[in-house]
Design a protein around this motif. Sequence first.
Motif, PDB file in Angstrom:
ATOM      1  N   ILE A  21    -141.840   6.534  56.998  1.00  0.00           N
ATOM      2  CA  ILE A  21    -141.322   7.779  57.602  1.00  0.00           C
ATOM      3  C   ILE A  21    -139.854   7.632  57.957  1.00  0.00           C
ATOM      4  CG2 ILE A  21    -141.501   9.303  59.602  1.00  0.00           C
ATOM      5  CD1 ILE A  21    -144.509   8.782  59.595  1.00  0.00           C
ATOM      6  N   ALA A  22    -139.488   6.473  58.538  1.00  0.00           N
ATOM      7  CA  ALA A  22    -138.099   6.237  58.950  1.00  0.00           C
ATOM      8  C   ALA A  22    -137.166   6.234  57.751  1.00  0.00           C
ATOM      9  CB  ALA A  22    -137.996   4.926  59.723  1.00  0.00           C
ATOM     10  N   LEU A  23    -137.615   5.567  56.650  1.00  0.00           N
ATOM     11  CA  LEU A  23    -136.786   5.529  55.442  1.00  0.00           C
ATOM     12  C   LEU A  23    -136.564   6.933  54.876  1.00  0.00           C
ATOM     13  CD1 LEU A  23    -138.145   2.340  53.619  1.00  0.00           C
ATOM     14  CD2 LEU A  23    -135.885   2.630  54.661  1.00  0.00           C
ATOM     15  N   ILE A  24    -137.659   7.692  54.825  1.00  0.00           N
ATOM     16  CA  ILE A  24    -137.538   9.063  54.309  1.00  0.00           C
ATOM     17  C   ILE A  24    -136.587   9.887  55.167  1.00  0.00           C
ATOM     18  CG2 ILE A  24    -138.792  11.218  53.894  1.00  0.00           C
ATOM     19  CD1 ILE A  24    -141.210   9.507  53.140  1.00  0.00           C
ATOM     20  N   LEU A  25    -136.770   9.799  56.488  1.00  0.00           N
ATOM     21  CA  LEU A  25    -135.888  10.547  57.379  1.00  0.00           C
ATOM     22  C   LEU A  25    -134.459  10.076  57.281  1.00  0.00           C
ATOM     23  CD1 LEU A  25    -138.148  10.851  60.563  1.00  0.00           C
ATOM     24  CD2 LEU A  25    -137.608  12.618  58.897  1.00  0.00           C
ATOM     25  N   GLY A  26    -134.276   8.725  57.190  1.00  0.00           N
ATOM     26  CA  GLY A  26    -132.928   8.180  57.085  1.00  0.00           C
ATOM     27  C   GLY A  26    -132.230   8.639  55.826  1.00  0.00           C
ATOM     28  N   LEU A  27    -132.967   8.541  54.696  1.00  0.00           N
ATOM     29  CA  LEU A  27    -132.383   9.000  53.440  1.00  0.00           C
ATOM     30  C   LEU A  27    -132.070  10.498  53.473  1.00  0.00           C
ATOM     31  CD1 LEU A  27    -134.578   7.001  50.893  1.00  0.00           C
ATOM     32  CD2 LEU A  27    -132.167   6.598  51.451  1.00  0.00           C
ATOM     33  N   LEU A  28    -132.965  11.261  54.087  1.00  0.00           N
ATOM     34  CA  LEU A  28    -132.750  12.710  54.166  1.00  0.00           C
ATOM     35  C   LEU A  28    -131.494  13.032  54.963  1.00  0.00           C
ATOM     36  CD1 LEU A  28    -133.757  15.572  53.634  1.00  0.00           C
ATOM     37  CD2 LEU A  28    -135.123  15.404  55.708  1.00  0.00           C
ATOM     38  N   PHE A  29    -131.377  12.385  56.134  1.00  0.00           N
ATOM     39  CA  PHE A  29    -130.189  12.643  56.966  1.00  0.00           C
ATOM     40  C   PHE A  29    -128.917  12.156  56.277  1.00  0.00           C
ATOM     41  CE2 PHE A  29    -133.211  12.424  60.747  1.00  0.00           C
ATOM     42  CZ  PHE A  29    -133.360  13.791  60.748  1.00  0.00           C
ATOM     43  N   SER A  30    -129.005  10.978  55.584  1.00  0.00           N
ATOM     44  CA  SER A  30    -127.831  10.446  54.879  1.00  0.00           C
ATOM     45  C   SER A  30    -127.418  11.385  53.755  1.00  0.00           C
ATOM     46  CB  SER A  30    -128.148   9.046  54.318  1.00  0.00           C
ATOM     47  OG  SER A  30    -128.428   8.125  55.361  1.00  0.00           O
ATOM     48  N   ALA A  31    -128.419  11.913  53.016  1.00  0.00           N
ATOM     49  CA  ALA A  31    -128.103  12.835  51.933  1.00  0.00           C
ATOM     50  C   ALA A  31    -127.430  14.104  52.454  1.00  0.00           C
ATOM     51  CB  ALA A  31    -129.382  13.203  51.182  1.00  0.00           C
ATOM     52  N   ILE A  32    -127.916  14.589  53.586  1.00  0.00           N
ATOM     53  CA  ILE A  32    -127.296  15.782  54.174  1.00  0.00           C
ATOM     54  C   ILE A  32    -125.857  15.501  54.571  1.00  0.00           C
ATOM     55  CG2 ILE A  32    -127.383  17.352  56.146  1.00  0.00           C
ATOM     56  CD1 ILE A  32    -130.437  17.076  56.053  1.00  0.00           C
ATOM     57  N   GLN A  33    -125.629  14.322  55.184  1.00  0.00           N
ATOM     58  CA  GLN A  33    -124.276  13.963  55.618  1.00  0.00           C
ATOM     59  C   GLN A  33    -123.353  13.785  54.418  1.00  0.00           C
ATOM     60  OE1 GLN A  33    -124.105  10.536  58.159  1.00  0.00           O
ATOM     61  NE2 GLN A  33    -121.859  10.516  58.285  1.00  0.00           N
ATOM     62  N   ILE A  34    -123.857  13.107  53.329  1.00  0.00           N
ATOM     63  CA  ILE A  34    -123.037  12.890  52.134  1.00  0.00           C
ATOM     64  C   ILE A  34    -122.661  14.232  51.497  1.00  0.00           C
ATOM     65  CG2 ILE A  34    -123.124  11.995  49.772  1.00  0.00           C
ATOM     66  CD1 ILE A  34    -124.821   9.669  50.883  1.00  0.00           C
ATOM     67  N   ALA A  35    -123.656  15.137  51.392  1.00  0.00           N
ATOM     68  CA  ALA A  35    -123.373  16.449  50.808  1.00  0.00           C
ATOM     69  C   ALA A  35    -122.313  17.198  51.608  1.00  0.00           C
ATOM     70  CB  ALA A  35    -124.651  17.265  50.716  1.00  0.00           C
ATOM     71  N   PHE A  36    -122.410  17.124  52.921  1.00  0.00           N
ATOM     72  CA  PHE A  36    -121.452  17.800  53.781  1.00  0.00           C
ATOM     73  C   PHE A  36    -120.061  17.184  53.614  1.00  0.00           C
ATOM     74  CE2 PHE A  36    -119.314  18.307  57.906  1.00  0.00           C
ATOM     75  CZ  PHE A  36    -119.315  19.696  58.007  1.00  0.00           C
ATOM     76  N   ASP A  37    -119.994  15.828  53.618  1.00  0.00           N
ATOM     77  CA  ASP A  37    -118.707  15.151  53.471  1.00  0.00           C
ATOM     78  C   ASP A  37    -118.096  15.419  52.101  1.00  0.00           C
ATOM     79  OD1 ASP A  37    -119.039  14.208  55.976  1.00  0.00           O
ATOM     80  OD2 ASP A  37    -119.593  12.148  55.406  1.00  0.00           O
ATOM     81  N   PHE A  38    -118.990  15.449  51.051  1.00  0.00           N
ATOM     82  CA  PHE A  38    -118.491  15.674  49.691  1.00  0.00           C
ATOM     83  C   PHE A  38    -117.829  17.059  49.584  1.00  0.00           C
ATOM     84  CE2 PHE A  38    -119.090  17.008  45.237  1.00  0.00           C
ATOM     85  CZ  PHE A  38    -118.381  15.981  44.611  1.00  0.00           C
ATOM     86  N   LYS A  39    -118.436  18.037  50.209  1.00  0.00           N
ATOM     87  CA  LYS A  39    -117.874  19.380  50.190  1.00  0.00           C
ATOM     88  C   LYS A  39    -116.512  19.410  50.888  1.00  0.00           C
ATOM     89  CE  LYS A  39    -118.902  24.140  51.544  1.00  0.00           C
ATOM     90  NZ  LYS A  39    -119.878  25.034  52.208  1.00  0.00           N
ATOM     91  N   ASN A  40    -116.435  18.759  52.031  1.00  0.00           N
ATOM     92  CA  ASN A  40    -115.162  18.719  52.759  1.00  0.00           C
ATOM     93  C   ASN A  40    -114.107  17.931  51.984  1.00  0.00           C
ATOM     94  OD1 ASN A  40    -116.237  20.222  54.825  1.00  0.00           O
ATOM     95  ND2 ASN A  40    -116.840  18.434  56.036  1.00  0.00           N
ATOM     96  N   GLU A  41    -114.567  16.868  51.299  1.00  0.00           N
ATOM     97  CA  GLU A  41    -113.636  16.028  50.535  1.00  0.00           C
ATOM     98  C   GLU A  41    -112.996  16.830  49.401  1.00  0.00           C
ATOM     99  OE1 GLU A  41    -111.630  12.352  49.838  1.00  0.00           O
ATOM    100  OE2 GLU A  41    -112.786  13.151  51.529  1.00  0.00           O
ATOM    101  N   LEU A  42    -113.791  17.655  48.734  1.00  0.00           N
ATOM    102  CA  LEU A  42    -113.252  18.488  47.659  1.00  0.00           C
ATOM    103  C   LEU A  42    -112.133  19.392  48.171  1.00  0.00           C
ATOM    104  CD1 LEU A  42    -116.489  19.580  45.763  1.00  0.00           C
ATOM    105  CD2 LEU A  42    -114.783  17.933  44.998  1.00  0.00           C
TER     106      LEU A  42
END
Length: 759
Positions: A21-42
């Motif tokens: 459960i922790a891995l799934i949640l961690g990956l989910l939160f990391s993916a959300i953060q990466i997507a958000f950062d990627f958008k800002n980076e562009l």
Amino acid sequence: MKSIRTKKKIAFRQAQLAVIIALILGLLFSAIQIAFDFKNELVRIDTNIYQFLNTVRSSAAQAAYGLEDDLAERVISGLFENKAIVRAKISTDIGVTMGAADRSNTVIKEYSILSEIVLGDEKSYAIDLYAEKLTDPIGQLIVWVNLHVIYEEFFDRIAIILILGLFRSLILAALLTTAFYFLLTKRLLKIIDKVNSGSSNISDNSQQTNRPETYQDELTALSSLFDIYSLKQTGHLKELTQSEEKLRTSEQRFRIFAESSSDWFWETDTEGRVKWISETSTETPGIALDNIRNKTREEIAGRFFNKTNWMPYTNAIKNREDIKGFVYEFETAKGMLVTVEISGKPIFDNNGNFLGYQGVSRDITRRCKLEEQVRRSQKMDAVGQLTGGIAHDFNNILGIIQGSVELLGEVAKDDRPQKLLKTAQKGIDRGTSITKKLLSFSRKDSRQISAISVNDTISDLKGLIERSLTVYIDVETRLEDEIWGIAIDPGDFEDALLNLSLNARDAMPEGGTLRIETYNKVLDEEYVQQHPNIQPGDYVLVSIIDTGLGMDAETQEKIFEPFFTTKELGKGTGLGLAMVYGFIQRSGGHIRIYSEIDKGTTFQMFFPRTEDIGQTETVTTPEYSRILPTGTETILIVDDEDALRDIAADYLEDLGYQTLKVKNGDKAWQIIQQRNQIDLLLSDVVMPGQIDGYQLAEKVHGKWPSMKIQLTSGFTTRPKDVYEKMNGFQRNLYMNILAKPYTKTELSHAIRKILDGNE
């Protein structure tokens, strides 16, 4: 007591689950953060590139405007200070390319295939170049950047995010494992210990022997121990299941019965307040459960509560006795009056303590209205029959007086007797007018039917109505433009309008307004439920509205009864509204009254719509000459009144006819069979014995079709549906009835018309 052993602790399984459960949640939160950062980076990269290009815009514009290659090369060389830019050039508006340079081959491609798929290799940026004082661009500065160089720093940041996310996941797993242990596993182990301790006391040795030594985990152990208890309690559980099934079946049966029944089931508390009532009560229009729940019957009844009338109910409640068929009224939130019949029984607990009442209510509003309508209809029918009978007898009396006066007038030639005879004739005419009004009330059919427009009739009659009222009364009309047609007796309709207008005049001694309105109305099922003596369908509504004194409920109840009047003695016969009522009934219509004291009264007449624009059936009164027709034929006179027979015989004998006289239809049939010289049968309609006037005429016509027949009556009850079923002979008889009391002139012309074949 044996201890419980397990192959794998549930805590270990909880830890595994927590890590996942922790891995799934961690990956989910990391993916959300990466997507958000990627958008800002562009957005950030595009902004930086354009800002960098704007620093050399003026120099690039100067090189493009002057076609200075050296300046263009210096500009391009300066751009290459940004290591992400791999190609650049300046293009003029005339198609010249300046300072073009490409260093893409010098960039080392050390990136993954995934990165190349996601990003691609290069991305171009371009800005327009302008010369001073020129509005149109003179060229463009275009550069190409290597995306992998730009996002190198971003990918490094992603790696850090993933590592931190994994670390957070491990910490979260540890926290979840700890929480699971204290919140679930530790408590589960306590339950297992208690169940295991209880299972050791089971006396069934076979169950002890069959218990396994080792379990898969704590949950399996707990399940096994509960299975042992279930074996012990099988008999009790079976009985409980059967009881529950019976209870469920009983509840379902009651629910189906309650929902399908039109009655309302209810329950009250010890104070008589309704704490539960079935949903079927809301099927009655205007009833809301909130207006019934938590209220006593007395509160529900409100202003309709009467202490004396409620004694049977209050005594039953006081003595904890059964309530049987108690009827009361109450007003709904929409102002509708509802009549309810309730029955119920008191309920007690096992110790005999009173808990309240349970019972059933039934909406009997429609039934009560039907009973009231039937009662009124029977009353009016009885009055009509009585009135018709009285009018018939009175007509006979008037006929005797009429004949005697006429015969006396032929022999008394002096002025004094002639004056007295004229006075007597006026009394006879007045009596005849009253009997016609009485017969108009009691008559069940109409002899003058035509399809008319009420608007035309009202417009034609408005002048007469205005002249009949005082100058202090204003007459207004509001007539619907496209009014439907109706089939009624036009004369009766005019009489009804005049009677109601004169009635309104008397109700407005100090003046006011009389308004006549017409509308097209569609009466639906809901209206018919409130007024059961009418059928649903299309109707024409004629309203006569005054602003007069109004009437109380008691007066409205009696207003259509013959001889009932609120006027002073000698100022009214009490037959005007009775005639209106009789006309409405004959027309298949409906009349309603709305009245309030000191505000006014509205009479509403509903007439069924008709599409048949047929021919008017009329009975006209011919103009007779002073010379009476005579004859020598033989006439058989049939009438149960001796005096009327004698008067008719005297009239006819004076005119030269031969007469025979009998008092009923049976004797007339005997005479006709014995003699063949009878030329005409003059018969009353209503007579004692087995044969009335119609039956006698039909028998005679069946055996001697050539014999002429003239019927006479002061009272006839042939309904319209019977008239429509008549053959030509019967209908001709009906349409040519000589009304009593008749004069010698009327009799002479009627007899001669029949004998000469002009009927």
